[in-house]
Design an enzyme around this catalytic site. Structure first.
Site, PDB file in Angstrom:
ATOM      1  N   ASP A 223      48.591   0.808  44.165  1.00 25.72           N
ATOM      2  CA  ASP A 223      48.795   0.731  45.605  1.00 25.72           C
ATOM      3  C   ASP A 223      48.249   1.990  46.266  1.00 25.72           C
ATOM      4  O   ASP A 223      48.492   3.106  45.809  1.00 25.72           O
ATOM      5  CB  ASP A 223      50.296   0.587  45.875  1.00 25.72           C
ATOM      6  CG  ASP A 223      50.621   0.491  47.343  1.00 25.72           C
ATOM      7  OD1 ASP A 223      50.245  -0.519  47.959  1.00 25.72           O
ATOM      8  OD2 ASP A 223      51.263   1.422  47.872  1.00 25.72           O
TER       9      ASP A 223
ATOM     10  N   GLU B  17      43.614  -0.390  44.938  1.00 22.51           N
ATOM     11  CA  GLU B  17      43.591  -0.730  46.350  1.00 22.51           C
ATOM     12  C   GLU B  17      42.876   0.455  47.003  1.00 22.51           C
ATOM     13  O   GLU B  17      43.477   1.532  47.172  1.00 22.51           O
ATOM     14  CB  GLU B  17      45.007  -0.890  46.906  1.00 22.51           C
ATOM     15  CG  GLU B  17      45.003  -1.322  48.359  1.00 22.51           C
ATOM     16  CD  GLU B  17      46.396  -1.433  48.952  1.00 22.51           C
ATOM     17  OE1 GLU B  17      46.612  -2.322  49.788  1.00 22.51           O
ATOM     18  OE2 GLU B  17      47.271  -0.617  48.587  1.00 22.51           O
TER      19      GLU B  17
END
Length: 774
Positions: free
Chosen positions: A405, A441
């Site tokens: 993330d 990401e």
């Protein structure tokens, strides 16, 4: 909130005259507020015990073992760089606390061995030091802290005022975080659990893993709880748990779809944000980690005194046995402790300055994540915490990869994103981590944080440019199709450097964050009122189209068009070069009622609705996905491991990739810049520059993909020789029934009717022989 008398007492305490070792005065020019640091007291339930034996500084965390004298016990080791003392606190069944000072300090690691501490024992740490928020020092021994290396956690974070290191709701907001709260937090916070290291050395040997090559992968993003909560085939007591995901009923659906990996939304132990708890909500997605080694306890059916570890391992083994890899969505960019007004749960009280990036004003946190804080990954102790955690999940828990993330935050050196940063360098050389699947990401919320296409070899990336181009094409919003051509063919403009391959691109149309696929074709606007934030949360850039009616409707023509658009989007995704990622429930038309930020909807809004699987209106979607994943599996030209060249590969002028207009002519440069809603993509299976393990070339059939986003039907002249002599229609998204292929044949050079807003996949069944070939 504190009562008025209590606030007055705290105000008097906070303005007491300063003492040399107990107080800190604000910098010049700031209203003076002094903060006392009284000597910590055991508290009514706590007892002091003899100091722990010396023990060992390695490994970090709590590790059960038998001492040299044959006495069983647990070694505790905690990195706390600037601390003055550390106690390990043990808790009996009735909550009675016993504290053992860790008297040994080796290389900033406090450590000690406590005899008689067995697996299942609950524990935490109290860390002593200066309370000086003006310099970033926030030690407060009144707060029980979770071990960053805890393998299991018992209890749930509920965030009453006692778990804050400062006095929450202090009336003078400009100094609110500087007034220390001396109330004991132990009764209100979860505890770490000592876990027995009983994993045999060969438990997760490589031959037990599916080890699916990247090019062959199909990823399925799911939430452990949301995927299983409403599944009728899973026993009620197992729904919402790791055991539920391991149940044959859950795995049967995954194998039917043909996915090769599940990407689990965060399963590290996480906490709920205070603002959600105050509104009667909880963090559902879990992007608020506090324990990087512990499986989230609320997802365990078997218990939370260490049993969750074994349950998670059994889930992984069950998925592996079905040929499915396990990828974890991990959140190492920030923690649940938020900004300076957040709770004190773990790292903040262990060494605030050592774990977090602080601003020039050390009271404040640098925030590249939008969540209040950012871990200081450049620091060796923080980098070690992350890499130790990653290796643990691979070697002892059996996982096959990670999706990071806001990975750009991890790649920042001092300030800027640096692809030679310590984090990326350590991963690249680590003998365990460089062998697993690594997905970035590739952005964060800081300046310069958007890094799509910039991550180094070994990494794949979420490709949001694919998402945007495909959404825009099918809703009729692309000015031309230049970008679409790159996205369908592997995004070579982003990834064809440094030896990277097309599978560096994780292609997706939807993800957990944003509209579901059905909502993407049902809503023009977000509808997040249930989140309690005035519909201000969630993105407004949805690139969606409601097909003529906002939200739920009984109009059969609108519903039919929405189902067709779903088929178009799913088929585009699964026929594109790169790694496709599906989202749980999209294959059967799951809706969130237009909520594009369901992070706090731990209810039927966020859970998969399994009744759709038996609904004749939506069940054909599942059949279509299964057929398309099977086509990808059988045909390497649909999952190429190398980029297309687009140049002639043979004497007849055939290329491995060619683009056609509706006239059946190859596209010119001018065609790429012209507005159009129709394009043909020819994929040659005879020109794949790959070899089998035996050394033989990879040869496949050839395909023609026709994409037609226009609201009106049109004709498409099929390319003739040398491209093909005949074509067989395999997929037609205008058809409701997708259980069987159409199977019709069409002569090359003939005009094929394209239904409005449709995608057709044709197989070349009569290729023209190459001149001079046998």
């Amino acid at each position: 909130m504190s009562s008025a008398p209590e606030q007055e007492h705290l105000r008097e305490r906070a303005t007491t005259a300063a003492e040399p070792n107990g107080h800190r005065t604000a910098p010049p020019g700031t209203r003076t507020t002094t903060v006392p640091v009284p000597a910590p007291v055991p508290g009514p339930a706590a007892g002091r015990a003899a100091p722990a034996r010396p023990g060992s500084p390695q490994p970090l965390g709590a590790r059960f073992r038998v001492g040299a004298d044959g006495v069983p016990g647990t070694n505790f080791a905690l990195w706390a760089g600037g601390a003055e003392a550390v106690d390990v606190c043990l808790f009996d069944e009735d909550g009675t606390e016993t504290r053992h000072p860790l008297g040994e300090l080796t290389h900033e690691v406090w450590h000690g061995f406590v005899p008689g501490v067995l697996p299942g024992t609950r524990y935490g740490f109290r860390v002593h030091g200066r309370w000086d928020p003006w310099t970033g020092a926030r030690w407060n021994p009144a707060k029980l802290l979770l071990d960053p290396y805890a393998r299991a956690v018992d209890g749930e974070f509920t965030l009453p005022a006692e778990v804050y290191g400062h006095v929450r709701d202090w009336p003078e907001q400009h100094v609110a975080d500087t007034v220390r709260d001396d109330r004991d937090s132990a009764p209100y916070v979860p505890k770490g659990v000592v876990v027995h290291d009983d994993v045999p050395g060969d438990e997760w040997a490589d031959d037990r893993r599916p080890k699916t090559p990247w090019a062959d992968s199909v990823i399925y993003e799911l939430h452990v709880r949301g995927f299983t909560m409403r599944h009728p085939g899973i026993p009620p007591e197992l729904r919402g748990t790791y055991a539920g995901l391991a149940h044959p009923a859950a795995i049967e659906h995954l194998t039917r779809l043909g996915v090769t990996a599940v990407e689990l939304l965060p399963v590290h132990q996480f906490a709920h944000e205070d603002h959600l708890l105050r509104r009667g909500l909880k963090n559902y997605w879990g992007y608020n980690s506090v324990g990087y080694f512990a499986p989230h306890a609320a997802y365990a059916a078997s218990g939370t005194r260490g049993e969750q570890v074994g349950e998670f391992r059994r889930m992984v083994r069950a998925l592996h046995d079905a040929g499915i890899e396990v990828i974890l969505d991990v959140v190492y960019n920030h923690t649940a402790e938020a900004g300076e007004l957040g709770p004190m749960l773990s790292l903040r009280g262990i060494d605030n300055r050592g774990y977090y990036r602080l601003q020039g004003d050390p009271r404040r946190y640098t925030d590249y994540t939008g969540c209040g804080n950012t871990l200081h990954v450049v620091r060796p102790a923080v980098l070690r915490l992350i890499t130790d955690s990653l290796r643990y999940w691979v070697t002892e828990m059996g996982v096959d990869g990670f999706r990071f993330d806001l990975a750009a935050a991890l790649a920042r050196s001092l300030h800027d994103v640096d692809m030679l940063s310590p984090f990326l360098a350590v991963i690249a050389q680590d003998p365990v981590l460089r062998r697993v699947k690594l997905i970035a990401e590739p952005w964060d919320v800081g300046a310069g944080g958007y890094q799509v296409g910039a991550f180094p070899p070994l990494w794949t990336e979420w490709n949001d440019r694919y998402r945007d181009a495909v959404r825009d094409f099918w809703r009729g919003a692309l000015p031309d199709i230049r970008d679409l051509g790159y996205r369908l063919s592997g995004s070579s403009d982003l990834y064809a450097w440094g030896g990277r391959r097309p599978y560096a691109s994780v292609n997706f149309v939807t993800a957990h964050d944003g509209f579901t696929l059905r909502d993407l074709v049902s809503y023009d606007r977000k509808h997040n009122e249930a989140n309690g934030e005035g519909n201000r949360d969630g993105t407004d850039d949805n690139r969606s189209w409601n097909c003529g009616a906002e939200g739920a409707t009984d109009d059969p023509s609108v519903l039919a068009l929405r189902r067709r658009q779903l088929r178009n989007l799913l088929t585009t995704l699964l026929l594109s070069t790169g790694v496709p990622m599906l989202v749980a429930g999209d294959e059967m038309g799951r809706s969130q009622g237009g909520n594009n930020n369901a992070y706090c909807q731990d209810n039927e809004t966020g859970w998969v609705d399994w009744s759709l699987r038996d609904d004749p209106a939506w069940s054909p979607l599942t059949d279509l996905v299964s057929r398309l994943t099977e086509l990808r599996h059988r045909h390497p030209v649909l999952r190429r491991g190398t980029f297309f060249s687009g140049r002639p590969q043979r004497p007849d002028g055939l290329r491995d990739l060619a683009w056609f207009t509706a006239r059946g002519e190859e596209m010119t440069e001018a065609d790429w810049y012209a507005p159009t809603a129709t394009v043909g993509m020819y994929l040659s299976g005879r020109d794949i520059p790959q070899r089998q393990e035996s050394g033989e070339p990879v040869v496949d059939e050839s395909f023609l993909v026709l994409l037609h986003a226009d609201p009106e039907a049109a004709g498409f002249r099929l390319p003739g020789p040398p491209w093909a002599a005949e074509y067989e229609l395999l997929v037609d998204t205008s058809r409701e029934d997708q259980s069987e292929p159409p199977g019709t044949r069409h002569a090359a050079g003939s005009e094929l009717a394209l239904p409005a807003r449709s995608l057709l996949l044709l197989r070349v069944t009569g290729e023209v022989p190459v001149p001079g070939s046998p």
